[in-house]
Scaffold this active site. Structure first.
Site, PDB file in Angstrom:
ATOM      1  N   GLY B 489       0.814  -1.205   0.000  1.00 32.78           N
ATOM      2  CA  GLY B 489       0.000   0.000   0.000  1.00 32.78           C
ATOM      3  C   GLY B 489       0.849   1.256   0.000  1.00 32.78           C
ATOM      4  N   THR B 533      12.756   2.723  -1.094  1.00 36.57           N
ATOM      5  CA  THR B 533      12.964   3.775  -2.092  1.00 36.57           C
ATOM      6  C   THR B 533      14.455   3.955  -2.367  1.00 36.57           C
ATOM      7  OG1 THR B 533      10.951   4.940  -1.459  1.00 36.57           O
ATOM      8  CG2 THR B 533      12.627   6.221  -2.618  1.00 36.57           C
ATOM      9  N   ALA B 711      15.953  10.767  -4.061  1.00 36.40           N
ATOM     10  CA  ALA B 711      14.898  10.344  -3.136  1.00 36.40           C
ATOM     11  C   ALA B 711      15.439   9.488  -1.998  1.00 36.40           C
ATOM     12  CB  ALA B 711      13.828   9.553  -3.894  1.00 36.40           C
ATOM     13  N   LYS B 712      14.641   9.417  -0.931  1.00 38.72           N
ATOM     14  CA  LYS B 712      14.905   8.484   0.159  1.00 38.72           C
ATOM     15  C   LYS B 712      13.568   8.134   0.806  1.00 38.72           C
ATOM     16  CE  LYS B 712      16.050  12.150   3.449  1.00 38.72           C
ATOM     17  NZ  LYS B 712      17.079  12.757   4.289  1.00 38.72           N
ATOM     18  N   VAL B 714      10.177   7.463   3.273  1.00 40.66           N
ATOM     19  CA  VAL B 714       9.223   8.387   3.894  1.00 40.66           C
ATOM     20  C   VAL B 714       8.129   7.663   4.698  1.00 40.66           C
ATOM     21  CG1 VAL B 714       7.645   8.454   1.899  1.00 40.66           C
ATOM     22  CG2 VAL B 714       7.804  10.429   3.409  1.00 40.66           C
ATOM     23  N   GLU B 716       7.796   6.058   7.333  1.00 44.01           N
ATOM     24  CA  GLU B 716       7.676   6.137   8.797  1.00 44.01           C
ATOM     25  C   GLU B 716       7.771   7.560   9.332  1.00 44.01           C
ATOM     26  OE1 GLU B 716      10.024   2.302  10.349  1.00 44.01           O
ATOM     27  OE2 GLU B 716      11.049   3.448   8.780  1.00 44.01           O
TER      28      GLU B 716
END
Lengths: 288, 762, 161
Positions: B489, B533, B711-712, B714, B716
């Site tokens: 999800g 990611t 990007a990294k 997200v 949490e």
């Protein structure tokens, strides 16, 4: 769940004949939601269910010209909720139904099943008591009627015999009575009530003729708060007398500790919410 | 949401999730739906006590029940697997209880039948007698208790730093992580003020709406496991280990997950279904009920004693942290939670002297493991509440004191690692701006009071971990991505294919996704801890670039001029004479990392990237009842440069909504060892009417220099600051401080009553 | 025929069908095991989450709290009946456009309830939306997007009305 027989009688007398006063493993089936919640974890393993769904007339409700309302026991809660005339004549019922469980349950649950289940954490029973409703019951000996407050006798216990059925609920005309139901939840917003307060006042401005005040959910059964009623009956209400009535109610009520809060906290909530509700109904200033 | 969307390529675009039509038509595939011909349903007989030795187990009546295929106990399992213990950190969890039960609801035996109702009836006929042992429920007491949950510790060998625990006895401490930097005692002695507080959090459960479910089927080549798992590669490796098989005999397949949140990790039901499939030689399926999930895995309850030395103008000069993690009966990934969260337990603050002890404690509760945030929310609850208390004591504005102490780019944090690509300052400033912090706030008069608060936290990512990806280009130029990242999800299917489409310059429709299948999709450590990611994204990018390079080489090989814009199909036709063939690119990624020193906890490379999340809350309190409304939640995070801004926005709000539940309404409640509320009737998760009237999310403008397209992670970040922001807002509104979660109306009212000198009389 | 099972005849997604069910089977169980309709799912098992939402005679019910034996003569609709093979229902379309789902497990339930809401109340206020959908849970927390999707669906339906 374990296998069972399903009977679908077409008349009330057929249904009554299928129930056994000595055999609690035969149960009446209304909407089924409450029953299935007990059957699925294995708390109840009935060997026969007697569905009342095919009995004509049991699911009709009728608002009479005199303002009284008679609701057949198999009336779905959502049918009451959707009725514009019930909303007009008994706005407190419409208001109560709005947060009673969820829409899907209301589409299926019946008013007869709702009251006969006698789960204290439900919303309609205290309202029916406040409105001075009568429960009509059919049994092998015939029909009888009891005031709504005589139905529940304890946690999941009623004064019904196992071969009796609720057939209808009759609510008298309300005249100009003012009523309210306060539902207090202490966990998520969508929840069974932790505390319920239902009030119906026969009053002229701030002078109370008779008050009917019912506490529910925090007690094992919905209960009239006689001491609070006595402090209001036949008097003009003031901020002080309302506060006194709320205090008396909190002292009188047999509040229990459960998953939704301690008795001490719920007792406090009863006092605060009753004070506010009475103040609202009687147009008095809120106690500061 | 406030982010600039890049319009070139696919990366940076808010594309709808690729599985959208499937999900809105009810056709998305979940293991919940799986039916296999000849399948037996499994129902589990569970322990009715928290701790005890199994005196007698009578399954005879169950076996005789018509329709029951078999009843299996640990005796049967041990004929197949002599040492049937599993776990990612310790091999301490038996497939079915052996001699002893260690938590309420522990699986003791199973009944199999083609009709699940019959299997359930069979379970009701099983009888067990126990010699009860004392229970151990509290994490602090458990650390020194002389009732031991395990007779001997059995580290798995997957963690090098657990080796020294091998064979250790007479302890409930599964791991003790420590960090020593500078000299806290000397700094406390010199500090103008010393503040000390204790904070606690409760045991909660992930409650994925698709309850945990696994199935297994013996095949001619070995075993296939269909499982709702976030870690298919781990399942394959661990099941192969248990069976003594080579990896390639175990196939693990994962479709979509109906929620994961860390519950569906490592081994949950897979070892049991694998054993049962092989014992019965039939396909078998175990589909848990919602209730059973509460007995399977949960989130650590914690106690955190935090002590800070502070100068009179609010600079934190020393901090001592003692954290106890309630790991429950089996370690699961608890030791890693304990250790990794220890890196950041002192908070996103520039503190010279830090002393930290973090204990993973065995207790006789259902096991605790990974849950969104991986220990960080519990820590942030403590240190951000503590920071606010310090601010109030010194009469310093809560945002100002954070500005004074916040870790800035290039500064070393507690482990010694320098902060890089960590926009903590920016997150704090954007949070303050969105909260209108500089403007006056109406706290109300009368009995209804309002308040506001903020909390900011950060997290290191699990390291070092590996991700591998394959891109298979077909003869018409369309392609597939083979990837073992699990979409539960969070939108991984979508963003991974966006990366491929971007590198290969394809419309997104020409990239398809092969879901995890360990016979096809290559190794991935797991989908957890917001790592995908960055790690899998990099691997996918490398794989796509590899495929691109190979296509260029192929074009050259068939004599096409370099830089010519020839359709890929043409290249294949020239090579193979027709529409035929494949070009396969692969990429593998493991970041650099340096393990912390065992004695000091120090390392100069603690994490490949930092996650940062801050939350602001505005609350309204009815002081006569303790009833509280959350009026507004603002979430601000640094997640680098989003690959899909819409998905990032929903990860922020979704994480915050979940954490709201953990803050206000959720708690696993025990009484005499029994779990009183293992169903949604009494374990209340947030519903639509619990949502604040206003919720805003922002990903600050930032870039992870070595993340795919900047990007990294997200997933949490919006869980970190929610709880303390609310407690801080309550303190702002009514001057009382709650130090335990959940914050219920009753607890708030009782605190108010005490503060008013009129405590509630029980 | 034993008296703990029966044959039920009913209309399912527009077609007349029949099924043999045991009395203790639930509606959601029958739909999944006998008709391969997986849009309705049993999650909380207590009628609180809405994942098992099914329409019986045009009314949403919790399929996990409804006996399959009682659907004889009824009209049953599931999420699979919504839209056409080439065209999604406006509610489904709105959910996609607003990103109103993550894992998707609760989504069919929300979509059916939303359709019911808009059938009864074409222009609901946000308060009315929250109350009507209060019995549908989303653990992924997509509530803000779902509210937006309901409003969007309402607008779409009004535009084509």
């Amino acid at each position: 769940m374990t296998p069972f027989e399903l009977a679908e009688p077409r008349t009330l007398s057929e249904a009554l004949a299928l129930l056994d006063p000595n055999d609690t493993s035969v149960r009446a089936l209304g909407g089924g939601t409450a029953l299935m919640l007990m059957m699925k974890p294995g708390f109840l393993k009935p060997k026969r269910l007697v569905s009342l769904g095919k009995i004509g007339d049991l699911s009709a409700f009728r608002l009479s010209p005199d303002g009284s309302l008679r609701i057949g026991a198999m009336t779905r809660l959502a049918a009451l909720e959707r009725s514009a005339e019930v909303a007009k004549a008994f706005p407190v019922i419409a208001h109560t139904l709005r947060t009673l469980s969820n829409r899907r349950v209301r589409n299926v649950a019946t008013i007869g099943g709702h009251v006969a289940h006698a789960d204290p954490h439900t919303d309609l029973p205290p309202v029916l008591i406040a409105l001075d409703a009568t429960i009509e019951i059919a049994g092998p000996a015939g029909q009888r009627k009891i005031p709504a407050e005589a139905l529940a006798t304890g946690y999941l216990e009623t004064s019904l015999k196992s071969n009796e059925l609720v057939t209808a609920i009759a609510i008298p005309p309300q005249g100009g009575k003012r009523s309210i139901y306060v539902k207090v939840t202490t966990r998520a917003a969508d929840d069974w009530p932790a505390l319920g307060i239902a009030i119906s006042l026969d009053a002229q401005d701030r002078t109370v003729k008779t008050a009917r005040i019912v506490v529910s959910a925090a007690t094992e059964k919905p209960t009239r708060l006689a001491s609070a009623e006595a402090l209001l009956n036949g008097r003009q209400a003031s901020d002080a007398s309302i506060r006194e009535a709320a205090r008396a109610a909190a002292a009188e009520a047999a509040i229990v500790t459960d998953m939704q809060g301690s008795a001490a906290y719920k007792r406090h909530l009863l006092e605060v919410h009753l004070n506010r509700a009475l103040g609202g109904l009687l147009g008095a200033r809120r106690g500061a | 949401m406030a982010v600039t969307e890049m319009q070139s390529g696919q990366v940076g675009r808010s594309l709808p999730r690729r599985e959208s039509t499937a999900k809105v038509t009810g056709r998305a595939d979940y293991v919940h739906n799986l039916r296999l011909p000849g399948m037996l349903h499994i129902k589990v007989f569970r322990s009715s006590i928290a701790h005890g030795r199994i005196k007698r187990l009578d399954v005879s009546a169950a076996k005789r029940l018509a329709g029951v295929h078999s009843v299996i106990t640990s005796d049967d399992v041990r004929k197949l697997i002599p040492e049937p213990y599993f776990g990612p950190a310790f091999h301490d969890q038996p497939i079915l209880a052996i001699d002893k039960v260690r938590h309420i609801g522990e699986p003791v035996a199973v009944v199999l039948a083609t009709d699940p109702h019959v299997a359930e009836e069979g379970v009701a006929l099983i009888q067990a007698e126990y010699d009860e042992l004392p229970g151990v429920y509290d994490e602090v007491a458990g650390a020194t208790a002389t009732t031991y949950v395990h007779d001997v510790l059995k580290p798995a060998g997957t963690f090098p730093d657990l080796k020294h625990l091998q064979g250790k006895k007479n302890t409930n401490i599964a791991l003790d992580y420590q960090l020593r930097r500078g000299d806290v005692e000397a700094a406390f002695a010199k500090a103008d003020h010393v503040f000390e507080h204790t904070f606690r959090t409760q045991q909660v459960m992930h409650v994925p709406l698709e309850p945990m479910v696994s199935a297994a089927e013996p095949t001619p080549s070995g075993l296939t496991i269909y499982t709702a798992s976030q870690s298919p590669s781990f399942v394959r490796i661990e099941i192969a280990r248990l069976l003594g098989w080579p990896e390639n005999k175990v196939r693990v397949k994962v479709p979509h997950l109906g929620g994961g949140f860390g519950a569906k990790l490592y081994i949950k039901l897979e070892a049991l279904v694998a054993a049962l499939a092989l014992i019965t030689q039939r396909p078998v399926k175990l589909s848990q009920t919602m209730e059973e999930q509460f007995f399977t895995i949960s989130k650590h309850a914690t106690t955190f004693k935090i002590k800070s030395g502070v100068t009179k103008d609010g600079k934190i000069v020393a901090r001592r942290c003692d954290v106890w993690w309630n790991g429950g009966a089996y370690a699961d990934i608890g030791p890693r939670v304990t250790q990794k969260s220890g890196f950041t337990a002192a908070g996103p603050y520039d503190i010279e002297n830090v002393h930290l002890d973090s204990f993973a404690v065995y207790t006789t509760r259902p096991p605790a493991g990974a849950l969104r945030g991986f220990g960080i929310p519990q820590l942030v609850w403590a240190y951000e509440s503590h920071t606010d208390l310090i601010a109030r004591a010194l009469d310093i504005d809560p945002v100002a004191i954070r500005r004074k102490n916040i870790l800035r780019e290039g500064r070393p944090q507690a482990t010694g690692t320098k902060m890089k690509d960590a926009a903590i300052e920016q997150v704090l400033e954007r949070l303050a701006a969105r909260m209108n912090w500089d403007r006056p706030f109406d706290r109300g008069t009368g009995t209804v009071k309002r308040g506001r608060g903020v909390g900011i936290g950060f997290k290191a990512v699990i390291a070092p971990t590996t991700s591998v990806a394959i891109v298979n280009v077909y003869a018409d130029g369309s392609c597939s991505l083979y990837c073992s990242t699990v979409d539960m999800g969070q939108g991984s299917d979508t963003i991974m294919t966006q990366i491929v489409a971007d590198v290969l310059n394809l419309p997104i429709e020409r990239v398809s996704m092969v879901h995890p299948d360990t016979d096809v999709t290559p190794y991935d450590m797991a989908t957890l801890g917001s790592r995908s990611t960055f790690h899998m994204g990099n691997a996918v990018k490398l794989a796509a670039e590899d495929a691109k390079g190979k296509l260029e080489a192929l074009a050259k090989e068939v004599g096409l001029p370099a830089g010519a814009n020839v359709p890929v199909g043409e290249i294949f036709k020239k090579k193979y004479g027709m529409q035929a063939g494949n070009v396969v690119g692969s990429g593998s990624f493991i970041p650099s990392y340096k393990s912390p020193d065992h004695a000091t906890g120090m390392t100069d490379n603690a994490t490949p990237f930092w996650m940062i999340g801050g939350t602001g809350a505005e609350v309204e309190i009815d002081t006569e009842t303790g009833d509280m409304k959350v009026l507004r939640i603002v979430n601000v995070a640094d997640c680098g440069t989003p690959i899909n801004p819409r998905i990032v926005d929903t990860q922020l709000s979704g994480g915050a909504v979940m954490q709201l539940g953990f803050t206000l309404t959720e708690e696993m409640q025990f009484e005499n060892g029994q779990l009183r509320n293992p169903t949604l009737a009494d374990y209340k998760i947030p519903g639509m009417r619990d949502m604040p009237a206003a919720m805003e999310n922002e990903a600050v403008s930032a870039r992870q220099h070595d993340g795919p397209f900047g990007a990294k992670g997200v997933g949490e970040s919006a869980t970190f600051g929610v709880s303390p922001a609310i407690a801080n807002a309550i303190h702002d509104a009514v001057g009382v401080r709650l130090t335990e979660l959940p914050i219920t109306p009753e607890r708030l009212f009782r605190a108010l009553a005490v503060a008013n000198g009129k405590p509630l009389k029980d | 025929m034993s008296n703990t099972s029966r044959l039920v005849n009913f209309t399912l997604n527009g077609r007349p069908v029949s099924a043999r069910v045991d009395m203790h089977h639930t509606l959601v169980e029958m739909l999944r095991t006998q008709f391969d309709l997986f849009g309705a799912r049993e999650s909380c098992a207590q009628g609180l989450c809405g994942c098992c939402t099914v329409l019986v005679d045009g009314q949403a019910v919790s399929g996990c709290l409804y006996f399959a034996a009682l659907v004889d003569g009824a009209t049953i609709e599931t999420v699979e009946h919504l839209g056409a093979s080439d065209r999604l229902d406006p509610v489904q379309q709105a959910f996609i456009e607003c990103g109103a789902f993550q894992c998707g497990f609760c989504t069919p339930g929300f979509i059916l309830m939303t359709k019911q809401l808009l059938d009864e109340n074409p222009n609901p206020t946000e308060d009315e939306i929250r109350h009507y959908l209060s019995g549908n849970l989303c653990r992924c927390g997509a509530y803000p997007e779902i509210i937006a999707a309901v409003k969007s669906a309402a607008a779409k339906r009004r535009a084509t009305a």
